[in-house]
Design a protein around this motif. Structure first.
Motif, PDB file in Angstrom:
ATOM      1  N   ASP A 115       5.511  -1.273  -0.314  1.00  0.00           N
ATOM      2  CA  ASP A 115       6.014  -1.022  -1.674  1.00  0.00           C
ATOM      3  C   ASP A 115       5.881  -2.263  -2.548  1.00  0.00           C
ATOM      4  O   ASP A 115       5.438  -3.315  -2.088  1.00  0.00           O
ATOM      5  CB  ASP A 115       7.476  -0.581  -1.611  1.00  0.00           C
ATOM      6  CG  ASP A 115       8.301  -1.531  -0.758  1.00  0.00           C
ATOM      7  OD1 ASP A 115       8.067  -2.753  -0.860  1.00  0.00           O
ATOM      8  OD2 ASP A 115       9.155  -1.062   0.042  1.00  0.00           O
ATOM      9  N   SER A 116       6.307  -2.159  -3.807  1.00  0.00           N
ATOM     10  CA  SER A 116       6.086  -3.266  -4.737  1.00  0.00           C
ATOM     11  C   SER A 116       6.960  -4.479  -4.416  1.00  0.00           C
ATOM     12  O   SER A 116       6.550  -5.607  -4.665  1.00  0.00           O
ATOM     13  CB  SER A 116       6.279  -2.808  -6.183  1.00  0.00           C
ATOM     14  OG  SER A 116       7.554  -2.237  -6.344  1.00  0.00           O
ATOM     15  N   PRO A 127       1.053  -4.802 -12.267  1.00  0.00           N
ATOM     16  CA  PRO A 127       1.557  -3.500 -11.806  1.00  0.00           C
ATOM     17  C   PRO A 127       2.912  -3.585 -11.104  1.00  0.00           C
ATOM     18  O   PRO A 127       3.454  -2.554 -10.722  1.00  0.00           O
ATOM     19  CB  PRO A 127       0.463  -3.024 -10.848  1.00  0.00           C
ATOM     20  CG  PRO A 127      -0.216  -4.272 -10.397  1.00  0.00           C
ATOM     21  CD  PRO A 127      -0.114  -5.253 -11.513  1.00  0.00           C
ATOM     22  N   ILE A 128       3.439  -4.799 -10.901  1.00  0.00           N
ATOM     23  CA  ILE A 128       4.801  -4.884 -10.355  1.00  0.00           C
ATOM     24  C   ILE A 128       5.672  -5.730 -11.278  1.00  0.00           C
ATOM     25  O   ILE A 128       5.191  -6.637 -11.940  1.00  0.00           O
ATOM     26  CB  ILE A 128       4.836  -5.444  -8.910  1.00  0.00           C
ATOM     27  CG1 ILE A 128       4.114  -6.786  -8.809  1.00  0.00           C
ATOM     28  CG2 ILE A 128       4.226  -4.463  -7.936  1.00  0.00           C
ATOM     29  CD1 ILE A 128       4.070  -7.324  -7.386  1.00  0.00           C
ATOM     30  N   PRO A 184      -2.455  -1.263  -6.763  1.00  0.00           N
ATOM     31  CA  PRO A 184      -1.690  -0.065  -6.425  1.00  0.00           C
ATOM     32  C   PRO A 184      -2.616   0.909  -5.693  1.00  0.00           C
ATOM     33  O   PRO A 184      -3.751   1.126  -6.134  1.00  0.00           O
ATOM     34  CB  PRO A 184      -1.292   0.498  -7.794  1.00  0.00           C
ATOM     35  CG  PRO A 184      -1.550  -0.592  -8.785  1.00  0.00           C
ATOM     36  CD  PRO A 184      -2.645  -1.416  -8.211  1.00  0.00           C
TER      37      PRO A 184
END
Lengths: 471, 231
Positions: free
Chosen positions: B70-71, B97-98, B173
């Motif tokens: 996960d992030s 993206p995080i 991602p």
């Protein structure tokens, strides 16, 4: 670049005796040839893809004016300036004018065959600009006052020891012949050049009309540096670089890199469609694209139009037994190898590159390697015909061919000719059983580098007759 | 300059229109082009197999690959790279993206440098960024069969974080992974190229084989490429 193609026979002779060059060429062309075979063997269907790529390029050549206009509209819409140049001088003047307009003093360049073709570096330096080639191989060539000898591997002719000595002499580097150390040293020097340049110049591998995009393929990243760091980016592209669509690009770019170096894709494929957008955090403020003709539109009008489909992968060089042995410099101009033997005469006049169409055994390895299946052997044969028509063939050759044609059309003359050759070669046979010297113009060239086997004592027809009688 | 180039344009286009080369073969564009790279049925239908193919391809290219769930764990992985490089600063995208990357970097003593709108016109600033050891970017798309990352420019997505520093960390991602370059280009290529002024396909670190064909990494661009894939 100065044209020296008519000296091919002499230059080739010297190259053949250069042991270092022979080692370097065997390694370079051998590795690249094998790498291409591996990369092309793992695709879905190599021949179908080559046909697909070929059709894309030929279609683009047919629709060239419309595609160039479409490219121009699309990239101009996003702030790039598109300029057109008829020839080398006009193109060089345009670049100098752009440099003056933006107060440019320092220029960095990414590898481009078109700029070699028009002698851009020399023109810019004459105008007082400093120009640094940034592809590692081209940087080394520039430092040495040398010229590239391969489209993709510019210093395939040089050894690491030569680079060591060059860097020590010209840059004061502590001598090392470790390519890792040499490369790290060059990185530092060139990074400084990237950061201080006011203008970056690149070529283009493709121009995509559909989206107004310039494609620059490199492994080192110097193409990205030249097109991202300096405030002004100038692209110089031959008009034949334009292709129709993103779909065509998808096929062509993958065949390009697989054919050139055997990579599935090069490290960096940069698709550039104009200067930095107003809210982009980085990128060039000004982008110019110069569309260069320099003889291309004339070639397109002739039976040689197919030569313009070339995507400059260098696969035909690596596959060619002549290039493998003489290297790129012998061809006497920017483009070498089989495609160079076609393009150099077309761009400079066939009389100014008369030996090149003959610098081939017509074995067909070039066509077999070409990702767009250019029929190079056929183009070379046509150039030979043009040379004969231009009165550029030797009288001895013409007389010889005429005599051969007569002999081949009469059984009696054929047999007489055979008998004469048998007598003559037997008279000339040396102690080792071979003919070591043929004292006849033209034919004598054969024995300059190798022996000639004497004709058999009895011809096939003679043996056949004896056999018939015996039975 | 303007007059000469306009005349050249007219003359060149006139010549090109006057005659067109003829080739005795079919040249029409295929309805659906033949794809270049092979893909197994498993890779086409199973995202695990596709990710495994991507991993194999990038590892062949000397890329460091990490897959995290996960992030949050992606952020941990990113900080670990920064620590391993003893980075004091990092050049990064605004649009990552995080969340929370800038704050997290600061909390471990890494100064985040985020090129802003307006910096494009200040080319002298690039020199100050030249010694930054770490670049951090997101990824717009990735291609499994060639091990390629796509980075497109946008307001918070510049060219330099993936170009100047010797180490580039790309945050990918997992849903951005496509099977092949041609699949992505045919679906998203034209619109991406019309939107972004610079789109780069990155396949492995910067490399050269110019000296005796010995492969050396990091000649101009990043020497190390680190891809962190997260679900």
């Amino acid at each position: 670049m100065e044209l020296n193609a008519n000296a091919f026979p002499q230059a080739a002779t010297i190259a053949l005796q250069d042991v270092q060059l022979q080692t370097a060429l065997a390694r370079g062309t051998g590795n690249a040839y094998q790498a291409r075979l591996r990369a092309m063997s793992e695709v879905t269907d190599a021949d179908a893809l080559r046909r697909q790529a070929r059709a894309a390029k030929l279609r683009a050549l047919q629709n060239l004016p419309e595609l160039l206009e479409r490219f121009e509209v699309n990239i101009a819409q996003r702030g790039a300036t598109v300029l057109w140049a008829e020839d080398a001088d006009a193109c060089n003047r345009l670049v100098i004018d752009i440099a003056r307009r933006h107060s440019v003093e320092r220029v960095v360049k990414s590898k481009s065959m078109a700029t070699e073709e028009i002698g851009l570096n020399h023109a810019l330096e004459s105008a007082g600009l400093s120009v640094v080639e940034t592809d590692l191989g081209e940087y080394i060539v520039q430092l040495d006052g040398d010229t590239p000898s391969h489209i993709v591997m510019p210093i395939v002719h040089k050894t690491r020891e030569q680079v060591r000595d060059l860097f020590a002499e010209k840059l004061g580097m502590t001598p090392s012949d470790d390519p890792e150390v040499l490369t790290a040293f060059a990185r530092q020097k060139l990074r400084e050049a990237f950061l201080s340049a006011e203008m970056g110049i690149t070529g283009a591998n493709f121009l995509i009309a559909e989206t107004g995009t310039v494609v620059i393929v490199t492994n080192e990243g110097n193409g990205r540096m030249c097109s991202s760091l300096p405030p002004v980016h100038v692209v110089i592209a031959g008009i034949e670089k334009v292709i129709e669509s993103v779909a065509d690009f998808a096929t062509l770019v993958q065949l390009l890199t697989r054919s050139a170096t055997g990579q599935r894709l090069s490290s960096y494929v940069h698709l550039m469609s104009g200067p930095a957008a107003p809210d982009d955090p980085d990128g060039p403020s000004h982008v110019y694209v110069i569309l260069l003709d320099n003889g291309r539109s004339r070639i397109r009008e002739t039976d040689y139009a197919e030569a313009l489909a070339c995507i400059r992968c260098g696969a035909c060089l690596n596959a060619c037994p002549v290039y493998q042995n003489v290297g790129g410099h012998a061809y006497g101009w920017v483009y070498s190898g089989p495609i160079g033997a076609v393009i150099t005469p077309l761009l400079n006049g066939v009389k100014n590159a008369a030996p090149l169409p003959y610098a081939s055994s017509l074995c067909g390895a070039c066509q077999a390697a070409c990702p767009v299946m250019i029929n190079i052997p056929d183009l070379l044969l046509r150039l030979r015909a043009d040379l004969v028509e231009a009165g550029e063939s030797s009288p001895a050759l013409s007389a010889g061919i005429a005599a051969w044609a007569r002999a081949m059309s009469s059984p009696r003359l054929y047999e007489l000719g055979g008998a004469a050759a048998r007598l003559a070669t037997r008279a000339l046979t040396a102690a080792n059983g071979q003919v070591q010297r043929i004292p006849v113009p033209l034919l004598g060239n054969w024995t300059t580098n190798r022996d000639f086997p004497p004709f058999a004592a009895k011809s096939f027809r003679q043996l056949w007759r004896e056999r018939q009688r015996g039975s | 300059m303007t007059l000469e180039t306009r005349m050249a344009r007219a003359a060149i286009l006139a010549r090109l229109r006057q005659s067109r080369p003829e080739f005795d073969e079919a040249l029409s564009a295929p309805e659906s082009p033949l794809p270049v790279t092979r893909l197994s049925a498993a890779e086409l239908n199973d995202s695990e197999a596709l990710l495994a193919r991507f991993r194999a391809e990038v590892e062949r290219l000397s890329v460091t690959f990490q897959h995290v769930p996960d992030s949050e764990s992606a952020l941990d992985a990113l900080l670990a790279v920064a620590r391993a490089q003893s980075a004091q600063s990092a050049l990064l995208w605004q649009n990552l993206p995080i969340y929370g990357v800038q704050e997290a970097l600061q909390s471990v003593g890494v100064q985040p440098i985020v090129p802003q709108v307006g910096d494009a016109a200040r080319h002298d600033i690039y020199r100050a960024w030249n010694d930054v050891p770490l670049g951090i970017s997101g990824v717009d798309a990735a291609f499994a069969t060639t091990g390629t990352l796509v980075l497109a420019t946008d307001s918070g997505q510049g060219r330099l974080p993936s170009l100047l520093p010797p180490t580039h960390v790309a945050l990918l991602p997992r849903q951005k992974l496509f099977p092949r370059l041609e699949d992505w280009l045919l679906t998203y290529g034209a619109q991406t190229l019309m939107r972004s002024r610079s789109v780069v396909f990155i396949t492995g670190p910067s490399r050269t084989g110019d000296i005796e064909m010995q492969i050396i990494l990091g000649v101009h661009g990043p020497k190390r490429l680190h891809i962190i894939v997260f679900d």
